[in-house]
Design a protein around this motif. Structure first.
Motif, PDB file in Angstrom:
ATOM      1  N   THR A   1      -5.856   4.351  -0.265  1.00  0.00           N
ATOM      2  CA  THR A   1      -5.356   5.139   0.868  1.00  0.00           C
ATOM      3  C   THR A   1      -6.146   6.439   0.945  1.00  0.00           C
ATOM      4  OG1 THR A   1      -3.145   4.216   0.624  1.00  0.00           O
ATOM      5  CG2 THR A   1      -3.343   6.260   1.888  1.00  0.00           C
TER       6      THR A   1
ATOM      7  N   SER B   1      -5.271  -1.764  -3.165  1.00  0.00           N
ATOM      8  CA  SER B   1      -5.575  -1.053  -1.916  1.00  0.00           C
ATOM      9  C   SER B   1      -5.890   0.404  -2.211  1.00  0.00           C
ATOM     10  CB  SER B   1      -4.410  -1.147  -0.929  1.00  0.00           C
ATOM     11  OG  SER B   1      -3.262  -0.499  -1.426  1.00  0.00           O
TER      12      SER B   1
ATOM     13  N   PRO C   1       0.830  -1.215   0.000  1.00  0.00           N
ATOM     14  CA  PRO C   1       0.000   0.000   0.000  1.00  0.00           C
ATOM     15  C   PRO C   1       0.864   1.264   0.000  1.00  0.00           C
ATOM     16  CG  PRO C   1       0.120  -0.896   2.210  1.00  0.00           C
ATOM     17  CD  PRO C   1       0.822  -1.885   1.322  1.00  0.00           C
TER      18      PRO C   1
ATOM     19  N   GLU D   1      -8.315  -1.036   2.677  1.00  0.00           N
ATOM     20  CA  GLU D   1      -8.320   0.403   2.920  1.00  0.00           C
ATOM     21  C   GLU D   1      -7.293   0.778   3.980  1.00  0.00           C
ATOM     22  OE1 GLU D   1     -12.104   2.294   3.303  1.00  0.00           O
ATOM     23  OE2 GLU D   1     -13.153   0.693   2.223  1.00  0.00           O
ATOM     24  N   TYR D   2      -6.558   1.868   3.705  1.00  0.00           N
ATOM     25  CA  TYR D   2      -5.546   2.377   4.624  1.00  0.00           C
ATOM     26  C   TYR D   2      -5.764   3.873   4.842  1.00  0.00           C
ATOM     27  CZ  TYR D   2      -2.986  -1.980   3.756  1.00  0.00           C
ATOM     28  OH  TYR D   2      -2.628  -3.301   3.664  1.00  0.00           O
ATOM     29  N   THR D   3      -5.188   4.381   5.927  1.00  0.00           N
ATOM     30  CA  THR D   3      -5.195   5.815   6.217  1.00  0.00           C
ATOM     31  C   THR D   3      -3.793   6.357   5.992  1.00  0.00           C
ATOM     32  OG1 THR D   3      -6.947   5.572   7.864  1.00  0.00           O
ATOM     33  CG2 THR D   3      -5.613   7.580   7.965  1.00  0.00           C
TER      34      THR D   3
ATOM     35  N   VAL E   1       1.241   4.377   2.063  1.00  0.00           N
ATOM     36  CA  VAL E   1       0.848   4.940   3.350  1.00  0.00           C
ATOM     37  C   VAL E   1       1.753   6.091   3.755  1.00  0.00           C
ATOM     38  CG1 VAL E   1       0.514   4.447   5.802  1.00  0.00           C
ATOM     39  CG2 VAL E   1      -0.129   2.737   4.094  1.00  0.00           C
TER      40      VAL E   1
END
Length: 342
Positions: free
Chosen positions: A228, A226, A157, A293-295, A159
């Motif tokens: 972000t 993914s 991902p 899903e990522y932040t 990030v």
């Protein structure tokens, strides 16, 4: 006797034909749609507006949509100005050399994930700060669509700031491509309609700027691993809907007002709501498709915000040249988006 009665009837008809208000003038509009024919703008938004126009004008104004677009996306405004069609939708990002106020809702980090809220705020801002900006056509509606996100096409991902800088990514031309380049990513910028050939063929390993509708329409979900998200959407896009001035002049003042009264609700808000609905439907499939899903790391988000500043500074300078207060307009838009968002 029959001839006598026929003559009387003809005389009566001719008499009333000369009386103001007895003749019904009809206007037929050709409304272009540059999306694929199956897209909801072509199947729901514009047909719904046409139906409402015919209702409020009691059939004095009718319209039809050609089976395929008569002009490419960048030429929608020009096609209406030239009279090739009578009405059309224009992506405002493609006419930045012609309009400035219409780009208010496209300033980075200014929106939310509520397209109807952004659309209401954009129209209010237009009416307050630059209502006459589209001076060659009759502007009837504007809307802002669901923001796009940052996606990785690999199992790794994006990030951190270093993750971002290590990527070669597809991005929408303009602010998003400029932001990505400023941070240090390798960028391939093309119109959204060409995103699939770049992403699917492995030219890039990530992409920035597509929303759920774009992921579906341009068939890039199979190449997405993914997503972000940042706390505030980086960027969104806006559209304008307008009618040819000469064709508009054929319509009576009363019918013109009736059409104005329904257009923003029946085009702008409807379009915005559909974009959100489709995007939500697509996002609901992420788990099933294995899209994680990522932040974004705070450092990455801060870098994105900083890289976006030149875009807004340049836009405010253009606003001043155009004769309106860009600082105030943008502040008004952002405040109204915050107030209206769910």
């Amino acid at each position: 006797m029959r001839q006598y009665l026929a003559a009387i009837a003809l005389g009566i008809a001719l008499t009333f034909a000369g009386v103001p208000g007895t003749a019904i003038a009809k206007t037929r509009l050709i409304v272009n749609c540059f999306w694929p024919p199956q897209h909801f703008v072509c199947t729901k938004v514009l047909p719904g507006w046409i139906e409402e126009v015919e209702r409020v004008t009691e059939g004095r104004v009718t319209a039809n949509i050609p089976p395929k677009s008569v002009a490419p996306p960048p030429e929608q405004l020009a096609s209406v100005e030239k009279g090739l069609v009578d009405a059309a939708v224009q992506f405002n990002g493609l006419i930045g050399n012609r309009v400035t106020g219409a780009l208010t809702g496209m300033q980075p980090f200014s929106g939310s994930r509520d397209s109807i809220a952004m659309t209401e705020a954009a129209w209010e801002t237009n009416r307050k700060f630059y209502p006459d900006e589209f001076d060659t056509v009759e502007l009837l509606a504007q809307w802002v669509i669901t923001p796009g996100d940052l996606y990785s096409g690999t199992d790794t991902p994006i990030v951190t700031l270093e993750d971002f800088r290590s990527r070669k990514m597809w991005a929408l031309p303009g602010p998003l491509a400029n932001i990505a380049k400023e941070i240090g990513a390798g960028v391939v910028a093309t119109p959204a309609v060409r995103s699939n050939e770049v992403i699917a063929n492995g030219v890039v390993d990530s992409h920035l700027g597509l929303n759920g509708d774009g992921l579906k329409a341009f068939q890039v979900l199979p190449y997405t691993k993914s997503v972000t998200r940042v706390s505030r959407p980086v960027y969104s896009t806006s559209f304008s809907f307008f009618v040819n001035k000469d064709k508009w002049a054929e319509i009576s003042p009363e019918d013109q007002q009736a059409i104005r009264d329904i257009s923003q609700d029946k085009v702008g808000k409807v379009a915005a709501g559909l974009w959100d609905s489709v995007s939500q439907e697509v996002q609901a499939t992420f788990d099933e498709l294995g899209i994680v899903e990522y932040t974004a790391d705070p450092e990455l988000e801060a870098a994105l915000v900083k890289a976006a500043e030149p875009t807004t500074v340049a836009w405010k300078a253009k606003a001043e040249e155009a004769g309106f207060d860009g600082e105030a307009a943008l502040a008004h838009y952002r405040a109204r988006v915050a107030d209206l968002s769910k």
